[in-house]
Motif scaffolding. Structure first.
Motif, PDB file in Angstrom:
ATOM      1  N   VAL A  15      29.502 -11.806  12.213  1.00 12.78           N
ATOM      2  CA  VAL A  15      28.060 -12.004  12.066  1.00 12.78           C
ATOM      3  C   VAL A  15      27.305 -10.685  12.195  1.00 12.78           C
ATOM      4  O   VAL A  15      26.284 -10.467  11.522  1.00 12.78           O
ATOM      5  CB  VAL A  15      27.561 -13.008  13.130  1.00 12.78           C
ATOM      6  N   SER A  16      27.809  -9.780  13.041  1.00 13.41           N
ATOM      7  CA  SER A  16      27.087  -8.553  13.355  1.00 13.41           C
ATOM      8  C   SER A  16      27.257  -7.457  12.317  1.00 13.41           C
ATOM      9  O   SER A  16      26.341  -6.652  12.115  1.00 13.41           O
ATOM     10  CB  SER A  16      27.545  -8.024  14.727  1.00 13.41           C
ATOM     11  N   VAL A  17      28.411  -7.403  11.675  1.00 11.17           N
ATOM     12  CA  VAL A  17      28.687  -6.307  10.742  1.00 11.17           C
ATOM     13  C   VAL A  17      27.853  -6.490   9.477  1.00 11.17           C
ATOM     14  O   VAL A  17      27.832  -7.579   8.886  1.00 11.17           O
ATOM     15  CB  VAL A  17      30.182  -6.269  10.375  1.00 11.17           C
ATOM     16  N   PRO A  18      27.144  -5.457   9.016  1.00 13.89           N
ATOM     17  CA  PRO A  18      26.358  -5.570   7.782  1.00 13.89           C
ATOM     18  C   PRO A  18      27.237  -5.911   6.587  1.00 13.89           C
ATOM     19  O   PRO A  18      28.378  -5.450   6.487  1.00 13.89           O
ATOM     20  CB  PRO A  18      25.740  -4.168   7.633  1.00 13.89           C
ATOM     21  N   ALA A  63      33.250 -10.578   0.737  1.00 16.46           N
ATOM     22  CA  ALA A  63      32.225  -9.838   1.475  1.00 16.46           C
ATOM     23  C   ALA A  63      31.039 -10.733   1.817  1.00 16.46           C
ATOM     24  O   ALA A  63      30.523 -10.701   2.944  1.00 16.46           O
ATOM     25  CB  ALA A  63      31.759  -8.633   0.657  1.00 16.46           C
ATOM     26  N   VAL A  64      30.582 -11.529   0.863  1.00 17.12           N
ATOM     27  CA  VAL A  64      29.456 -12.438   1.116  1.00 17.12           C
ATOM     28  C   VAL A  64      29.873 -13.548   2.077  1.00 17.12           C
ATOM     29  O   VAL A  64      29.090 -13.970   2.941  1.00 17.12           O
ATOM     30  CB  VAL A  64      28.948 -13.044  -0.211  1.00 17.12           C
ATOM     31  N   THR A 103      31.168 -17.407   7.085  1.00 16.48           N
ATOM     32  CA  THR A 103      32.307 -18.033   7.761  1.00 16.48           C
ATOM     33  C   THR A 103      32.169 -17.925   9.271  1.00 16.48           C
ATOM     34  O   THR A 103      32.434 -18.886  10.007  1.00 16.48           O
ATOM     35  CB  THR A 103      33.622 -17.377   7.311  1.00 16.48           C
ATOM     36  N   ALA A 104      31.756 -16.750   9.748  1.00 14.10           N
ATOM     37  CA  ALA A 104      31.631 -16.539  11.184  1.00 14.10           C
ATOM     38  C   ALA A 104      30.629 -17.512  11.806  1.00 14.10           C
ATOM     39  O   ALA A 104      30.908 -18.144  12.835  1.00 14.10           O
ATOM     40  CB  ALA A 104      31.217 -15.093  11.457  1.00 14.10           C
ATOM     41  N   GLY A 139      35.140 -13.893  19.525  1.00 18.45           N
ATOM     42  CA  GLY A 139      34.938 -12.453  19.393  1.00 18.45           C
ATOM     43  C   GLY A 139      34.958 -12.004  17.948  1.00 18.45           C
ATOM     44  O   GLY A 139      34.119 -11.198  17.513  1.00 18.45           O
ATOM     45  N   ILE A 140      35.911 -12.533  17.177  1.00 25.60           N
ATOM     46  CA  ILE A 140      35.990 -12.196  15.757  1.00 25.60           C
ATOM     47  C   ILE A 140      34.755 -12.700  15.020  1.00 25.60           C
ATOM     48  O   ILE A 140      34.210 -12.013  14.140  1.00 25.60           O
ATOM     49  CB  ILE A 140      37.275 -12.787  15.149  1.00 25.60           C
ATOM     50  N   GLU A 141      34.279 -13.891  15.382  1.00 28.53           N
ATOM     51  CA  GLU A 141      33.084 -14.440  14.743  1.00 28.53           C
ATOM     52  C   GLU A 141      31.858 -13.593  15.055  1.00 28.53           C
ATOM     53  O   GLU A 141      31.004 -13.376  14.178  1.00 28.53           O
ATOM     54  CB  GLU A 141      32.861 -15.875  15.222  1.00 28.53           C
ATOM     55  N   LEU A 142      31.767 -13.102  16.284  1.00 26.68           N
ATOM     56  CA  LEU A 142      30.639 -12.252  16.654  1.00 26.68           C
ATOM     57  C   LEU A 142      30.635 -10.968  15.823  1.00 26.68           C
ATOM     58  O   LEU A 142      29.580 -10.527  15.344  1.00 26.68           O
ATOM     59  CB  LEU A 142      30.703 -11.913  18.147  1.00 26.68           C
TER      60      LEU A 142
END
Length: 317
Positions: free
Chosen positions: A150-153, A189-190, A195-196, A144-147
Motif C-alpha cells: 500500500v505504501s510503495v508508489p 503494477a496497478v 491487492t494489498a 507487513g507485506i500488505e503495508l
C-alpha cells in the motif's frame, strides 16, 4: 398484498431510486464542467482553443457553435443538449472530436484496469483464505507485506518490474507492447496496491465470519476447514470487498496517468496528462464526464452484485 408483490414493489422502488440518483450525478457532472469552462480566466473561446492558434473565421465558428454570443442560461441549455446527444465538443489541439479522442484511448485503459482488478481480486481472495485465523507469524508477515504494497508508489513498482523482468530478464517489452506480453507488467503494477488493501479487508471479513454460529454448525456436520472458508465464510466477506473494489475501480484513472507514462502505453491516462499540459480543456471536460458515467455504472453494478452475494438483501427495503 402478497410477499411476492411486496418484493416486486421494493425492487421497483430501488431501481427508480438508483436511476434518479444516477441522473442527478450525471447532471451534476455536466453542470460542473459547464461552470469550470465559464470560470476559466479569459474568454471562453480561448479556453476551448487552448494553446493552439486559429484563424478569426474558426474563432467566429466556435462562438457560433457554442452559442457564446447568447445569454448564459441559453448557453447552459445548449451545453446540456450537446452532451445528451453525445457531442462532447472538439479538441483544437488534437484536431478531432473529444468523443473520438477519448474513444480511441478508452479500450486500452479499460483492458488494463479490468485486468489489474481481476488480478487483485483473485490474489486477495487466495491470500485472505490462506491467512485468516492462521498462525500469528503468518498473519504478521502477510500484514507487513500488505503495508509495503500500500505504501510503495505505483510508479516505483512499475520501475522495479521493468528493471527486473524487462531490462535484466527480457521476458516482457520495456515500452509499449501489444497483446498479453505488453499487458502483464502494467497490470501487476496497478494491482499491487489494490491487492494489498483488498487482502486486509478480505481477511478481516473472513475472521469476523468465522466467529459466526453457522460456522460452528458447519464444522459440527463434518465440513472441512477449507470447505467452511470457501462455501460459507467467503460469501460474507465479499460484501465489504465488493464495495472497496468498486471504489478502487473508479479511482483507477489516477493510476493510469502514472502507469501509462512509465510503460509508454496508450490510454486515457496519457490523454488526460497531455490535455492538461496543452490546456486542452474540452478533452479534460470529456474525461470528467466519462469518469462520472463510470462511477454511475460501477455503483449500479454493485447494487446488483450485493443481491447476488447476499440473497437476504433481495427482500430488504
Amino acid at each position: 398484498m402478497t410477499t411476492s408483490r411486496r418484493r416486486d414493489n421494493r425492487t421497483l422502488r430501488t431501481v427508480l431510486l438508483r436511476l434518479a440518483t444516477s441522473l442527478l450525478v450525471l447532471w451534476g457532472a455536466v453542470t460542473v464542467s459547464f461552470c469550470a469552462l465559464h470560470l476559466t480566466p479569459g474568454k471562453v473561446e480561448d479556453a476551448l482553443i487552448g494553446t493552439d492558434t486559429v484563424t478569426p473565421q474558426v474563432r467566429a465558428q466556435i462562438i457560433s457553435e457554442y452559442g457564446l454570443d447568447q445569454p448564459l442560461f441559453a448557453q447552459y441549455l445548449a451545453h446540456l443538449g450537446r452532451v445528451l446527444s453525445g457531442d462532447l465538443g472538439h479538441s483544437y489541439q488534437l484536431h478531432e472530436s473529444v468523443a473520438s479522442a477519448v474513444g480511441s484511448q478508452l479500450g486500452a485503459s479499460v483492458q488494463l484496469g479490468l485486468t489489474a482488478m481481476a488480478l487483485a481480486l483473485v490474489a486477495s481472495t487466495v491470500l485472505g483464505l490462506l491467512t485468516a485465523r492462521r498462525a500469528r507469524w503468518l498473519r504478521g508477515l502477510s500484514s507487513g507485506i500488505e503495508l509495503v504494497g500500500v505504501s510503495v508508489p505505483t510508479f516505483w513498482v512499475g520501475i522495479l518490474l521493468l528493471t527486473f523482468f524487462s531490462f535484466q530478464l527480457g521476458w516482457f517489452p520495456a515500452a509499449g507492447g501489444d497483446g498479453f506480453a505488453g499487458l502483464v507488467l502494467p497490470a501487476v503494477a496497478v494491482a499491487t496496491p489494490l491487492t494489498a488493501l483488498l487482502t486486509q479487508v478480505m481477511r478481516e471479513g473472513l475472521e469476523l465470519a468465522l466467529d459466526e454460529p453457522f460456522v460452528l454448525t458447519a464444522r459440527a456436520r463434518g465440513m472441512s476447514d477449507f470447505g467452511v472458508r470457501l462455501r460459507h465464510a467467503l460469501r460474507h466477506a465479499l460484501l465489504p470487498v465488493a464495495t472497496i473494489a468498486g471504489w478502487m475501480l473508479g479511482m483507477l484513472i489516477g493510476a493510469m496517468v502514472v502507469i501509462e507514462q512509465v510503460f509508454s502505453r496508450q490510454g486515457i491516462g496519457r490523454l488526460v496528462l497531455s490535455a492538461v499540459q496543452d490546456k486542452d480543456l474540452p478533452v479534460v471536460m470529456g474525461v470528467v464526464l466519462l469518469t462520472a458515467l463510470l462511477y454511475v455504472v460501477i455503483n449500479t453494478v454493485l447494487d446488483l452484485l450485493y443481491r447476488v452475494i447476499d440473497p437476504r438483501l433481495r427482500g430488504a427495503q
